[in-house]
Design a protein around this motif. Structure first.
Motif, PDB file in Angstrom:
ATOM      1  N   HIS A  28       0.845  -1.503   0.000  1.00 14.75           N
ATOM      2  CA  HIS A  28      -0.268  -0.038   0.386  1.00 14.75           C
ATOM      3  C   HIS A  28       0.965   1.394  -0.222  1.00 14.75           C
ATOM      4  O   HIS A  28       2.007   1.254   0.283  1.00 14.75           O
ATOM      5  CB  HIS A  28      -1.205   0.267   1.336  1.00 14.75           C
ATOM      6  CG  HIS A  28      -1.865  -1.377   0.820  1.00 14.75           C
ATOM      7  ND1 HIS A  28      -2.668  -1.198   2.425  1.00 14.75           N
ATOM      8  CD2 HIS A  28      -2.514  -2.433  -0.095  1.00 14.75           C
ATOM      9  CE1 HIS A  28      -3.684  -2.259   2.110  1.00 14.75           C
ATOM     10  NE2 HIS A  28      -3.764  -2.758   0.615  1.00 14.75           N
ATOM     11  N   ASP A  84       2.238   6.875   2.979  1.00 19.60           N
ATOM     12  CA  ASP A  84       2.473   8.153   3.629  1.00 19.60           C
ATOM     13  C   ASP A  84       0.461   8.993   2.797  1.00 19.60           C
ATOM     14  O   ASP A  84       0.446   9.017   1.760  1.00 19.60           O
ATOM     15  CB  ASP A  84       2.635   9.245   3.351  1.00 19.60           C
ATOM     16  CG  ASP A  84       4.236   8.975   3.768  1.00 19.60           C
ATOM     17  OD1 ASP A  84       3.650   7.791   4.764  1.00 19.60           O
ATOM     18  OD2 ASP A  84       5.370   8.897   3.660  1.00 19.60           O
ATOM     19  N   PRO A  85      -0.496   9.544   3.616  1.00 21.84           N
ATOM     20  CA  PRO A  85      -1.410   9.918   2.894  1.00 21.84           C
ATOM     21  C   PRO A  85      -1.108  11.449   2.074  1.00 21.84           C
ATOM     22  O   PRO A  85      -0.450  12.172   2.717  1.00 21.84           O
ATOM     23  CB  PRO A  85      -2.815  10.442   4.046  1.00 21.84           C
ATOM     24  CG  PRO A  85      -1.914   9.478   4.826  1.00 21.84           C
ATOM     25  CD  PRO A  85      -0.540   9.499   5.168  1.00 21.84           C
ATOM     26  N   VAL A  86      -1.370  11.378   1.065  1.00 22.06           N
ATOM     27  CA  VAL A  86      -1.849  12.865  -0.161  1.00 22.06           C
ATOM     28  C   VAL A  86      -3.271  13.755  -0.318  1.00 22.06           C
ATOM     29  O   VAL A  86      -3.665  13.084  -0.145  1.00 22.06           O
ATOM     30  CB  VAL A  86      -0.983  12.076  -1.579  1.00 22.06           C
ATOM     31  CG1 VAL A  86      -0.760  13.018  -2.793  1.00 22.06           C
ATOM     32  CG2 VAL A  86       0.227  11.278  -1.043  1.00 22.06           C
ATOM     33  N   GLU A  87      -2.545  14.742   0.082  1.00 20.81           N
ATOM     34  CA  GLU A  87      -4.078  15.807   0.202  1.00 20.81           C
ATOM     35  C   GLU A  87      -4.440  15.288  -1.127  1.00 20.81           C
ATOM     36  O   GLU A  87      -3.461  15.225  -2.932  1.00 20.81           O
ATOM     37  CB  GLU A  87      -2.955  16.646  -0.202  1.00 20.81           C
ATOM     38  CG  GLU A  87      -4.247  17.941   0.449  1.00 20.81           C
ATOM     39  CD  GLU A  87      -3.830  19.512   0.336  1.00 20.81           C
ATOM     40  OE1 GLU A  87      -4.374  20.250  -0.167  1.00 20.81           O
ATOM     41  OE2 GLU A  87      -2.372  19.677   0.254  1.00 20.81           O
ATOM     42  N   ILE A 123      -7.319   2.505  -1.330  1.00 17.80           N
ATOM     43  CA  ILE A 123      -6.218   3.214  -0.203  1.00 17.80           C
ATOM     44  C   ILE A 123      -5.577   4.267  -0.943  1.00 17.80           C
ATOM     45  O   ILE A 123      -5.585   5.132  -0.685  1.00 17.80           O
ATOM     46  CB  ILE A 123      -5.822   1.662   0.652  1.00 17.80           C
ATOM     47  CG1 ILE A 123      -6.881   1.339   1.400  1.00 17.80           C
ATOM     48  CG2 ILE A 123      -4.549   2.944   1.255  1.00 17.80           C
ATOM     49  CD1 ILE A 123      -5.175   0.527   2.339  1.00 17.80           C
ATOM     50  N   ASP A 160      -7.840   7.308  -1.942  1.00 23.72           N
ATOM     51  CA  ASP A 160      -9.029   7.876  -0.501  1.00 23.72           C
ATOM     52  C   ASP A 160      -7.608   8.641  -0.498  1.00 23.72           C
ATOM     53  O   ASP A 160      -7.418   9.704   0.634  1.00 23.72           O
ATOM     54  CB  ASP A 160      -9.257   7.158  -0.040  1.00 23.72           C
ATOM     55  CG  ASP A 160     -10.211   6.016  -0.165  1.00 23.72           C
ATOM     56  OD1 ASP A 160     -11.221   6.946  -0.475  1.00 23.72           O
ATOM     57  OD2 ASP A 160     -11.087   5.341   1.328  1.00 23.72           O
ATOM     58  N   ARG A 161      -6.240   8.229  -1.173  1.00 27.88           N
ATOM     59  CA  ARG A 161      -5.292   9.092  -1.123  1.00 27.88           C
ATOM     60  C   ARG A 161      -5.315  10.057  -1.583  1.00 27.88           C
ATOM     61  O   ARG A 161      -3.952  10.604  -2.014  1.00 27.88           O
ATOM     62  CB  ARG A 161      -4.028   8.264  -0.163  1.00 27.88           C
ATOM     63  CG  ARG A 161      -4.087   7.775   0.710  1.00 27.88           C
ATOM     64  CD  ARG A 161      -3.283   7.118   1.831  1.00 27.88           C
ATOM     65  NE  ARG A 161      -3.438   6.156   2.880  1.00 27.88           N
ATOM     66  CZ  ARG A 161      -3.051   5.120   3.726  1.00 27.88           C
ATOM     67  NH1 ARG A 161      -1.400   4.646   2.892  1.00 27.88           N
ATOM     68  NH2 ARG A 161      -2.870   4.752   4.546  1.00 27.88           N
ATOM     69  N   SER A 200     -10.703   9.299  -5.785  1.00 25.42           N
ATOM     70  CA  SER A 200     -11.174   9.548  -5.061  1.00 25.42           C
ATOM     71  C   SER A 200     -11.861  11.325  -5.332  1.00 25.42           C
ATOM     72  O   SER A 200     -10.735  12.156  -6.306  1.00 25.42           O
ATOM     73  CB  SER A 200     -10.450  10.311  -3.678  1.00 25.42           C
ATOM     74  OG  SER A 200     -11.268  10.948  -2.124  1.00 25.42           O
ATOM     75  N   GLY A 237     -11.575  14.571  -2.633  1.00 28.61           N
ATOM     76  CA  GLY A 237     -11.523  13.458  -1.304  1.00 28.61           C
ATOM     77  C   GLY A 237     -12.851  13.975  -0.145  1.00 28.61           C
ATOM     78  O   GLY A 237     -13.051  12.786   0.486  1.00 28.61           O
TER      79      GLY A 237
END
Length: 322
Positions: A35, A38-41, A238, A241-242, A271, A274
């Motif tokens: 996966h 780190d979350p990405v804006e 995932i 979403d990121r 997404s 978001g």
């Protein structure tokens, strides 16, 4: 690869079969996916400078892109900042140009082109305005040569001209980009493991797909097996979403025709600013909201799958090594 046909044949009393389920049972392509960590804006919430940084542009290129985007009128600028924003009627429109696959075999290169435009603001800027800040046309002309509009150059096009002319120029640039991806994803070596009638192979799509710093891998999906859905489709959810879209190959099973029991079409999972998951379905050129639980189960024909019923393969991002 195309939308599902309506001339379905009745089943023969046997359990419906899928090629990907058979390959999965034979333990082919069952590697787990890392996966993205780190979350990405979400890209739709980024400024031009933020998107340029995410695309991996150097400082000089970032400054030039930001300056050029700031000079666009509002509708052009909104399209450049978020090429996956749906119009009020649910279609994907770029300044009046309806974004959709140009022919039945171009679903994969079409979603790759849209994915790349979302991930690289310099590419989106060129598609919408013709302003080329990073040498896009030089790369494209190695493959598509004379198919680019003559007016496309390293300077902006007039924004007060005929809307039809502008849409035609976007169409020409987008068509060239689609052909570029189609060529690069299907031409490598002499051995073809994927019949040309099936369009672009998933491993070819993974080889050429790019989204900023992310590279991609192709993984077979058996949506009748919970672990396959969890590891592969879950990775795509995932990632979306990121802020990183994934390509999903969809198809049917032998309950209609045996030729339907293979991946027949491709969609782009992403997404929407978001605010939830959606797919870009290229045969209709529409953005269609989906729920994670819809992706986690097999079923009958679905609008988001262009009338197909199963996810058979996925092209998903992996965590960069850097």
């Amino acid at each position: 690869m195309s939308a599902s046909s309506v001339d379905q044949q009745p089943g023969n009393g046997r359990e419906p079969a899928q090629l990907t389920a058979l390959l999965y049972a034979m333990r082919v392509w069952r590697t787990k996916v890392r996966h993205i960590a780190d979350p990405v804006e979400p890209t739709g919430q980024l400024t031009a400078a933020g998107r340029a940084e995410r695309a991996g542009l150097d400082q000089s290129q970032r400054d030039q892109v930001v300056r050029q985007v700031a000079g666009l009128d509002s509708s052009w600028r909104e399209t450049v900042l978020n090429p996956l924003r749906a119009a009020d009627d649910g279609t994907l429109q770029w300044c009046g140009f309806h974004v959709r696959q140009p022919d039945q075999t171009a679903c994969v290169p079409t979603v790759l082109a849209v994915q790349s435009a979302r991930g690289n603001i310099a590419l989106a800027l060129w598609l919408v305005s013709g302003i080329d800040t990073i040498g896009i046309e030089t790369q494209l002309r190695k493959v598509v040569r004379d198919s680019l509009p003559a007016s496309s150059s390293n300077h902006d096009e007039p924004q007060g001209g005929e809307a039809g002319s502008h849409q035609a120029q976007i169409a020409a640039r987008f068509g060239a980009l689609v052909r570029y991806f189609q060529f690069r994803a299907t031409h490598r070596g002499r051995v073809r493991l994927w019949p040309s009638a099936w369009g672009t192979p998933p491993w070819g799509a993974a080889r050429v797909a790019r989204y900023g710093q992310y590279r991609f891998t192709s993984r077979l999906v058996n949506d009748l097996a919970a672990d396959s859905v969890k590891h592969v489709v879950g990775a795509a959810v995932i990632a979306a979403d990121r802020g990183v879209p994934s390509v999903l190959y969809v198809g049917g099973d032998s309950s209609t025709k045996y030729r339907d029991a293979v991946p027949r079409h491709a969609i782009l999972l992403h997404s929407s600013d978001g605010a939830g998951l959606a797919v870009f379905e290229p045969s209709a050129g529409r953005i269609i909201p989906v729920a994670p639980e819809e992706l986690a189960r097999s079923g009958g024909p679905r609008q988001a799958y262009a009338g197909w019923s199963h996810i058979g393969w996925a092209v998903v991002p992996v965590q960069p090594d850097v």
